[in-house]
Write a protein that holds these residues in place. Structure first.
Motif, PDB file in Angstrom:
ATOM      1  N   PHE A  25       0.812  -1.215   0.000  1.00  0.00           N
ATOM      2  CA  PHE A  25       0.000   0.000   0.000  1.00  0.00           C
ATOM      3  C   PHE A  25       0.855   1.280   0.000  1.00  0.00           C
ATOM      4  O   PHE A  25       1.677   1.487   0.896  1.00  0.00           O
ATOM      5  CB  PHE A  25      -0.940   0.013   1.215  1.00  0.00           C
ATOM      6  N   PHE A  71      -7.736  15.725   3.821  1.00  0.00           N
ATOM      7  CA  PHE A  71      -7.516  14.792   2.700  1.00  0.00           C
ATOM      8  C   PHE A  71      -8.665  13.803   2.584  1.00  0.00           C
ATOM      9  O   PHE A  71      -9.556  13.752   3.432  1.00  0.00           O
ATOM     10  CB  PHE A  71      -6.175  14.053   2.865  1.00  0.00           C
ATOM     11  N   GLY A  73      -9.472   9.567   0.991  1.00  0.00           N
ATOM     12  CA  GLY A  73      -8.947   8.312   0.457  1.00  0.00           C
ATOM     13  C   GLY A  73     -10.085   7.654  -0.302  1.00  0.00           C
ATOM     14  O   GLY A  73     -11.175   7.472   0.245  1.00  0.00           O
ATOM     15  N   TYR A 137      -5.618   3.611  -5.541  1.00  0.00           N
ATOM     16  CA  TYR A 137      -5.963   4.441  -4.384  1.00  0.00           C
ATOM     17  C   TYR A 137      -5.772   5.905  -4.773  1.00  0.00           C
ATOM     18  O   TYR A 137      -4.745   6.272  -5.371  1.00  0.00           O
ATOM     19  CB  TYR A 137      -5.068   4.085  -3.194  1.00  0.00           C
ATOM     20  N   ARG A 139      -5.712   9.886  -3.598  1.00  0.00           N
ATOM     21  CA  ARG A 139      -5.526  10.730  -2.423  1.00  0.00           C
ATOM     22  C   ARG A 139      -5.626  12.206  -2.817  1.00  0.00           C
ATOM     23  O   ARG A 139      -4.653  12.821  -3.236  1.00  0.00           O
ATOM     24  CB  ARG A 139      -4.156  10.398  -1.821  1.00  0.00           C
ATOM     25  N   TYR A 169      -3.799  -3.497   2.407  1.00  0.00           N
ATOM     26  CA  TYR A 169      -3.163  -2.503   3.279  1.00  0.00           C
ATOM     27  C   TYR A 169      -2.278  -3.198   4.311  1.00  0.00           C
ATOM     28  O   TYR A 169      -1.147  -2.806   4.545  1.00  0.00           O
ATOM     29  CB  TYR A 169      -4.245  -1.685   3.979  1.00  0.00           C
ATOM     30  N   LYS A 197     -11.624  14.193   7.946  1.00  0.00           N
ATOM     31  CA  LYS A 197     -10.405  13.501   7.542  1.00  0.00           C
ATOM     32  C   LYS A 197      -9.286  14.532   7.501  1.00  0.00           C
ATOM     33  O   LYS A 197      -9.068  15.214   6.500  1.00  0.00           O
ATOM     34  CB  LYS A 197     -10.629  12.835   6.181  1.00  0.00           C
ATOM     35  N   TYR A 202      -4.629  11.447  12.705  1.00  0.00           N
ATOM     36  CA  TYR A 202      -3.756  10.297  12.460  1.00  0.00           C
ATOM     37  C   TYR A 202      -2.440  10.484  13.219  1.00  0.00           C
ATOM     38  O   TYR A 202      -1.883   9.525  13.758  1.00  0.00           O
ATOM     39  CB  TYR A 202      -3.536  10.110  10.953  1.00  0.00           C
ATOM     40  N   SER A 236      -6.960   2.748  11.792  1.00  0.00           N
ATOM     41  CA  SER A 236      -7.496   3.882  11.017  1.00  0.00           C
ATOM     42  C   SER A 236      -8.810   3.491  10.349  1.00  0.00           C
ATOM     43  O   SER A 236      -9.145   3.999   9.287  1.00  0.00           O
ATOM     44  CB  SER A 236      -6.463   4.325   9.981  1.00  0.00           C
ATOM     45  N   THR A 303     -11.304   2.598   3.707  1.00  0.00           N
ATOM     46  CA  THR A 303     -11.093   2.589   2.263  1.00  0.00           C
ATOM     47  C   THR A 303      -9.774   1.894   1.953  1.00  0.00           C
ATOM     48  O   THR A 303      -9.714   0.990   1.127  1.00  0.00           O
ATOM     49  CB  THR A 303     -11.077   4.021   1.709  1.00  0.00           C
ATOM     50  N   ALA A 304      -8.730   2.317   2.672  1.00  0.00           N
ATOM     51  CA  ALA A 304      -7.413   1.721   2.417  1.00  0.00           C
ATOM     52  C   ALA A 304      -7.472   0.230   2.734  1.00  0.00           C
ATOM     53  O   ALA A 304      -7.083  -0.606   1.938  1.00  0.00           O
ATOM     54  CB  ALA A 304      -6.376   2.424   3.269  1.00  0.00           C
TER      55      ALA A 304
HETATM   56  C1  COI Z   1      -8.157   5.444   4.206  1.00  0.00           C
HETATM   57  O1  COI Z   1      -8.655   4.422   4.676  1.00  0.00           O
HETATM   58  O2  COI Z   1      -8.361   5.800   3.045  1.00  0.00           O
HETATM   59  C2  COI Z   1      -7.274   6.309   5.017  1.00  0.00           C
HETATM   60  O3  COI Z   1      -7.185   7.451   4.709  1.00  0.00           O
HETATM   61  C3  COI Z   1      -6.485   5.746   6.133  1.00  0.00           C
HETATM   62  C4  COI Z   1      -5.022   5.972   5.949  1.00  0.00           C
HETATM   63  C5  COI Z   1      -4.301   5.614   7.210  1.00  0.00           C
HETATM   64  C6  COI Z   1      -4.472   5.197   4.788  1.00  0.00           C
END
Ligand code: COI
Length: 350
Positions: A25, A71, A73, A137, A139, A169, A197, A202, A236, A303-304
């Motif tokens: 990931f 941000f 994801g 993915y 971002r 992940y 977010k 985090y 997360s 999501t990740a």
């Molecule tokens: C996601 O799940 O998309 C996140 O933003 C968590 C991140 C720690 C990768």
């Protein structure tokens, strides 16, 4: 707002990962990135797709000192017919608009965010991998770039999008991992930014996760910031438990992230006839359910990490003792995971 996008193609395209490639990931980035600038005189301007690479930032930039950054994801999936699809991206865009407004970053509306994501993913679509369980993915992020280091309203910012072809992940995939119930640190408090977010949530979780790792755990189970009693999230991700046939998940109290995978899983599981209840859940009640054998499954949704985990819960309340775990419980979760991936990528209709 419909932005004109200037395009500068890379002169050194990288080799794209082929079928069966290992995609840890967030390690592989696509050839390009999207950038757009904001200042109070010109508003949002100079939207561009440029070769992926380092960016220049003034050392005083707000993001570096005060964490003024939001941000998202999200993921794009390769479908069987070779085309690509995003999974519920309008919901990520709405959440991003809310996160941006929470930090008083220069406003970007959800429709503009969605439009830019769609256009950038279309540009990079050859990078969307095709193996089952893989995806691109995405971002998107916005951050403050004001140069004076006093704390003040943000007059300068950037909005960017970068993309990574990804697989699982966690290296454990869906296998059970050890989870410590965190009793000291909290990741977010009500009235703070837990339901948005933003990077600070985090960063605040780093210490507990490092301590957990030192002690042989993969992740922590987060408790609420007021009573340190109610379960909020895991690592997360949002978290779900199946106890005595009923699926329960922490209600959205204001410090829990309203996950799009969480919402989709709830809708999907309900459509399959499961009872899913959103409510306050104490850590003690789950520990008790482990002890008396009524905890059938536990998993995280993000999501990740899509429904990534089945948990081997360990109770850290001063004792660091691992609770008994029934064998092979994760197999049923595996089925949920396959169905959810199928729903996202339309590999098969459940
Ligand atoms: C996601 O799940 O998309 C996140 O933003 C968590 C991140 C720690 C990768």
């Amino acid at each position: 707002m419909k932005m004109d996008i200037r395009v500068e193609r890379t002169q050194a395209p990288k080799e794209k990962p082929g079928k069966g490639a290992d995609l840890p990931f967030g390690h592989v980035f696509t050839d390009h990135m999207f950038i757009m600038d904001y200042d109070s005189e010109n508003g949002w301007h100079d939207a561009r797709i440029v070769p992926f690479g380092p960016i220049e930032l003034h050392p005083g930039s707000t993001i570096l000192h005060y964490g003024a950054g939001a941000f998202e994801g999200m993921k794009a999936y390769r479908k069987e017919d070779g085309s690509c699809q995003l999974f519920r991206p309008e919901q990520n865009a709405k959440r991003m608009e809310r996160s941006i407004d929470r930090l008083c970053l220069p406003h970007l509306d959800a429709d503009t965010i969605l439009d830019l994501v769609e256009r950038f993913v279309a540009f990079e679509q050859d990078w969307v991998p095709s193996d089952f369980g893989t995806s691109l993915y995405i971002r998107p992020y916005e951050f403050g770039c004001d140069e004076p280091i006093g704390l003040h309203g943000i007059q300068k910012a950037k909005f960017m999008i970068i993309t990574c072809p990804v697989g699982n992940y966690y290296k454990e995939g869906l296998k059970p991992v050890k989870i410590a119930i965190e009793e000291h640190d909290v990741r977010a408090v009500r009235g703070g930014t837990g339901d948005c977010k933003v990077g600070g949530n985090y960063a605040a979780s780093n210490r507990a996760e490092a301590v957990a790792e030192e002690n042989g755990f993969t992740q922590v189970l987060w408790l609420d910031g007021v009573n340190q009693k109610y379960i909020e999230e895991v690592g997360s991700m949002n978290v779900m438990f199946k106890v005595n046939g009923e699926i329960i998940t922490p209600m959205l109290t204001g410090s829990v992230l309203p996950g799009i995978t969480r919402k989709s899983s709830i809708e999907y599981l309900r459509s399959k006839g499961y009872t899913v209840t959103e409510r306050l859940i104490t850590a003690e009640e789950i520990v008790e359910a482990v002890k008396n054998g009524t905890l059938e499954e536990a998993w995280g949704t993000g999501t990740a990490a899509v429904c990534g985990l089945s948990l081997r819960l360990a109770h850290r309340l001063g004792r660091q003792k691992e609770l008994p775990q029934r064998r092979r419980r994760h197999l049923r979760l595996h089925r949920h995971h396959e169905l959810l991936c199928g729903l996202q990528s339309s590999y098969f209709v459940p």
